[in-house]
Design an enzyme around this catalytic site. Structure first.
Site, PDB file in Angstrom:
ATOM      1  N   ASP A  15     -30.475 -26.464  36.655  1.00 49.09           N
ATOM      2  CA  ASP A  15     -31.303 -26.631  35.443  1.00 49.09           C
ATOM      3  C   ASP A  15     -32.135 -27.917  35.487  1.00 49.09           C
ATOM      4  OD1 ASP A  15     -30.161 -24.346  34.493  1.00 49.09           O
ATOM      5  OD2 ASP A  15     -28.704 -25.357  33.210  1.00 49.09           O
TER       6      ASP A  15
HETATM    7  P1  NAP Z   1     -26.347 -26.487  36.650  1.00 51.27           P
HETATM    8  O1  NAP Z   1     -27.666 -26.176  36.105  1.00 51.27           O
HETATM    9  O2  NAP Z   1     -25.155 -26.121  35.849  1.00 51.27           O
HETATM   10  O3  NAP Z   1     -26.266 -25.811  38.115  1.00 51.27           O
HETATM   11  C1  NAP Z   1     -25.187 -26.016  38.938  1.00 51.27           C
HETATM   12  C2  NAP Z   1     -25.429 -25.215  40.214  1.00 51.27           C
HETATM   13  O4  NAP Z   1     -24.436 -25.640  41.136  1.00 51.27           O
HETATM   14  C3  NAP Z   1     -25.276 -23.719  40.030  1.00 51.27           C
HETATM   15  O5  NAP Z   1     -26.530 -23.077  40.104  1.00 51.27           O
HETATM   16  C4  NAP Z   1     -24.321 -23.278  41.164  1.00 51.27           C
HETATM   17  O6  NAP Z   1     -24.952 -22.259  41.952  1.00 51.27           O
HETATM   18  C5  NAP Z   1     -24.155 -24.561  41.987  1.00 51.27           C
HETATM   19  N1  NAP Z   1     -22.770 -24.754  42.444  1.00 51.27           N
HETATM   20  C6  NAP Z   1     -21.631 -24.578  41.760  1.00 51.27           C
HETATM   21  N2  NAP Z   1     -20.582 -24.867  42.511  1.00 51.27           N
HETATM   22  C7  NAP Z   1     -21.048 -25.229  43.724  1.00 51.27           C
HETATM   23  C8  NAP Z   1     -20.437 -25.645  44.935  1.00 51.27           C
HETATM   24  N3  NAP Z   1     -19.114 -25.725  45.077  1.00 51.27           N
HETATM   25  N4  NAP Z   1     -21.245 -25.951  45.988  1.00 51.27           N
HETATM   26  C9  NAP Z   1     -22.594 -25.852  45.872  1.00 51.27           C
HETATM   27  N5  NAP Z   1     -23.223 -25.476  44.749  1.00 51.27           N
HETATM   28  C10 NAP Z   1     -22.455 -25.175  43.678  1.00 51.27           C
HETATM   29  O7  NAP Z   1     -26.202 -28.039  36.956  1.00 51.27           O
HETATM   30  P2  NAP Z   1     -27.202 -29.242  36.674  1.00 51.27           P
HETATM   31  O8  NAP Z   1     -28.512 -29.005  37.354  1.00 51.27           O
HETATM   32  O9  NAP Z   1     -26.416 -30.472  36.994  1.00 51.27           O
HETATM   33  O10 NAP Z   1     -27.501 -29.161  35.114  1.00 51.27           O
HETATM   34  C11 NAP Z   1     -26.540 -29.511  34.130  1.00 51.27           C
HETATM   35  C12 NAP Z   1     -26.590 -28.559  32.946  1.00 51.27           C
HETATM   36  O11 NAP Z   1     -25.600 -28.929  31.974  1.00 51.27           O
HETATM   37  C13 NAP Z   1     -27.908 -28.576  32.240  1.00 51.27           C
HETATM   38  O12 NAP Z   1     -28.199 -27.315  31.710  1.00 51.27           O
HETATM   39  C14 NAP Z   1     -27.650 -29.567  31.104  1.00 51.27           C
HETATM   40  O13 NAP Z   1     -28.525 -29.429  30.001  1.00 51.27           O
HETATM   41  C15 NAP Z   1     -26.245 -29.164  30.730  1.00 51.27           C
HETATM   42  N6  NAP Z   1     -25.665 -30.269  29.940  1.00 51.27           N
HETATM   43  C16 NAP Z   1     -25.231 -31.381  30.558  1.00 51.27           C
HETATM   44  C17 NAP Z   1     -24.798 -32.430  29.787  1.00 51.27           C
HETATM   45  C18 NAP Z   1     -24.357 -33.728  30.392  1.00 51.27           C
HETATM   46  O14 NAP Z   1     -24.005 -34.608  29.635  1.00 51.27           O
HETATM   47  N7  NAP Z   1     -24.378 -33.877  31.711  1.00 51.27           N
HETATM   48  C19 NAP Z   1     -24.782 -32.352  28.406  1.00 51.27           C
HETATM   49  C20 NAP Z   1     -25.231 -31.164  27.817  1.00 51.27           C
HETATM   50  C21 NAP Z   1     -25.668 -30.139  28.597  1.00 51.27           C
HETATM   51  P3  NAP Z   1     -24.034 -21.269  42.837  1.00 51.27           P
HETATM   52  O15 NAP Z   1     -23.110 -20.622  41.874  1.00 51.27           O
HETATM   53  O16 NAP Z   1     -25.016 -20.335  43.468  1.00 51.27           O
HETATM   54  O17 NAP Z   1     -23.329 -22.113  43.834  1.00 51.27           O
END
Ligand code: NAP
Length: 459
Positions: A386
């Site tokens: 994301d």
């Molecule tokens: P993400 O959008 O959740 O994507 C994580 C990706 O990691 C997935 O597409 C998955 O694809 C891949 N993945 C999972 N396990 C894996 C592994 N073992 N090895 C390799 N790849 C792996 O993560 P992000 O880009 O960090 O975004 C964070 C999200 O959380 C955002 O939507 C954000 O708004 C939300 N959020 C975060 C917070 C915060 O405080 N950090 C707060 C509110 C909301 P595969 O399944 O194909 O591997």
């Protein structure tokens, strides 16, 4: 005042000062560990001060509580994985808030009649906030752990039902202040607060749960501050207020990083309409072999690693540091790009990379690093999705439109490390994976990085 009371007040003062410095320390990754130690010191001082200075009715309950709490706390600290930290924190909020609510009920049973109306008001707040935070945090923990369905639960007339509950609950609150002898009113208020906590959190999708949790953290802090007013305990008032407001500020900062308003998070039902807002990115994802990826990295002059949630699940922080060091030995300039909401909690990536001894000077915040992508040879996206989704910038209809992103698609080449076609937490498709500059290296991030490091050594 007796000597022990003086001692207690002195330790409270020391604890309060330590809490303020702790927060200051925690505002920067380099000083965050020191901040935590200061906070622990403050808590220890407050506990010791209370045990020595306060009138202890019986030690049995204190020792039993201390022992059981310490065992559960140690178990959680040792065994709960980093990826489950948000739900673990939600559980802590739930129990902290339950403690505040129970102290409030205890005070009500013993002293409510003889209390000043102002103190009774604080007692009402303490019980209401404590109770709704307890159930709200339990639902949040359940959603994050997957025990409860993460999708927003919404139904027709939900806001009306919630408004009604809120209205009856606050009416009971005012009646309680005027007529503390009406015990039924107090218990109806308590019961409705528990129900309200559930109603507040079920319409929110698990993608927004970290923001909700930080709001609940803020409520738990305010409940503790209200407890402080009821008990006449200064350190509780100060610590609760610090907790309450820092939680609120954190929620606002997270919303800002996702370009959402608090109202949208609380009432937007994010995640319920994903199917409609998903772009059909089209095209095919181009796969790259390990050797080709290693070759690109070894002959690059500038590489940026972009970690995301997948780095945390794979526990790949040490593997990425080792690969980075190998590249640096070959003269490659390596940087890490940190998105404020990458992962599942604020500072998630900073904590992981600090654990792997990645120098803090190599970590760059989004605003600092974005202008550098066009001159970067390879951007390596490690389990991020994301936070690198160009739809947020280019597609005004996207659910995450306007959310600031790391603009990896502007790099000369992008290598994405992920296991397969899995989507990010928002559930949206990511057009980055279909762009001509992007190639996919499938596999668990830790294993891919380890194999890349081996391959780079043979280039
Ligand atoms: P993400 O959008 O959740 O994507 C994580 C990706 O990691 C997935 O597409 C998955 O694809 C891949 N993945 C999972 N396990 C894996 C592994 N073992 N090895 C390799 N790849 C792996 O993560 P992000 O880009 O960090 O975004 C964070 C999200 O959380 C955002 O939507 C954000 O708004 C939300 N959020 C975060 C917070 C915060 O405080 N950090 C707060 C509110 C909301 P595969 O399944 O194909 O591997």
């Amino acid at each position: 005042m007796t000597l022990s009371t003086y001692f207690m007040e002195a330790t409270y003062l020391v604890a309060s000062i330590l809490f303020v410095f702790a927060l200051k320390g925690m505002s920067h990754p380099e000083t965050a560990r020191r901040g935590m130690f200061l906070a622990e010191g403050g808590m220890l001082a407050a506990i010791l001060g209370t045990l020595i200075g306060a009138h202890i009715v019986t030690w049995v309950w204190i020792i039993a509580g201390l022992s059981i709490g310490s065992i559960i706390g140690a178990w959680m600290a040792i065994w709960v994985p980093m990826t489950a930290m948000p739900q673990r924190t939600a559980l802590s909020h739930a129990f902290g808030a339950l403690a505040a609510a129970l102290v409030g009920v205890g005070e009500f049973l013993v002293h409510a009649g003889e209390m000043h109306p102002v103190t009774r008001t604080a007692l009402g707040f303490e019980v209401m906030l404590g109770a709704l935070t307890t159930t709200g945090s339990l639902i949040a923990a359940g959603k994050l752990q997957g025990v409860i369905h993460g999708k927003p639960v919404q139904f027709k007339g939900q806001n009306v039902v919630n408004a009604l509950i809120f209205l009856v609950m606050t009416t009971c609150f005012f009646i309680f202040i005027a007529h503390p002898e009406k015990t039924a009113v107090f218990y109806i208020m308590l019961g409705l607060a528990f129900v309200f906590g559930v109603m507040l959190v079920i319409p929110i999708g698990s993608a927004d749960m970290p923001v909700v949790m930080s709001l609940l953290n803020s409520y738990a802090g305010l409940a503790a501050a209200a407890t402080g007013f009821v008990l006449g305990n200064n350190v509780l008032i100060i610590a609760g207020t610090l907790d309450g407001f820092s939680g609120f500020i954190l929620s606002v900062l997270m919303c800002k990083a996702m370009n959402r308003s608090i109202t949208n998070v609380l009432f937007g039902g994010f995640g319920a309409v994903i199917a409609e807002a998903t772009t059909d990115a089209g095209g095919v994802m181009r796969e790259i072999s390990l050797d080709d990826a290693a070759m690109q990295l070894a002959f690059a002059s500038r590489v940026i690693f972009v970690p995301g949630y997948g780095l945390a699940t794979a526990q790949a922080q040490h593997a990425v540091r080792e690969l980075a060091e190998l590249l640096e030995e070959r003269g490659v300039t390596v940087k890490y790009a940190i998105h404020p909401v990458a992962g599942r909690m604020p500072g998630h990536m900073n904590v992981l990379l600090a654990e792997a001894n990645v120098p803090y000077s190599s970590l760059y915040e989004m605003e600092q690093i974005n202008p550098e992508f066009p001159t970067t040879d390879v951007a390596v996206v490690i389990g991020a999705n994301d936070v690198v989704n160009p739809d947020a910038r280019d597609n005004p209809k996207s659910l995450i439109a306007g959310m600031p992103i790391l603009e990896v698609d502007r790099a000369k080449s992008v290598i994405v490390l992920k296991r397969g076609q899995g989507r990010g937490f928002s559930g949206l498709e990511n057009p980055l994976f279909f762009k001509s500059c992007t190639s996919m290296l499938y596999g668990d991030a830790k294993s891919s990085l380890t194999h890349l490091a081996q391959a780079v050594q043979h280039v």
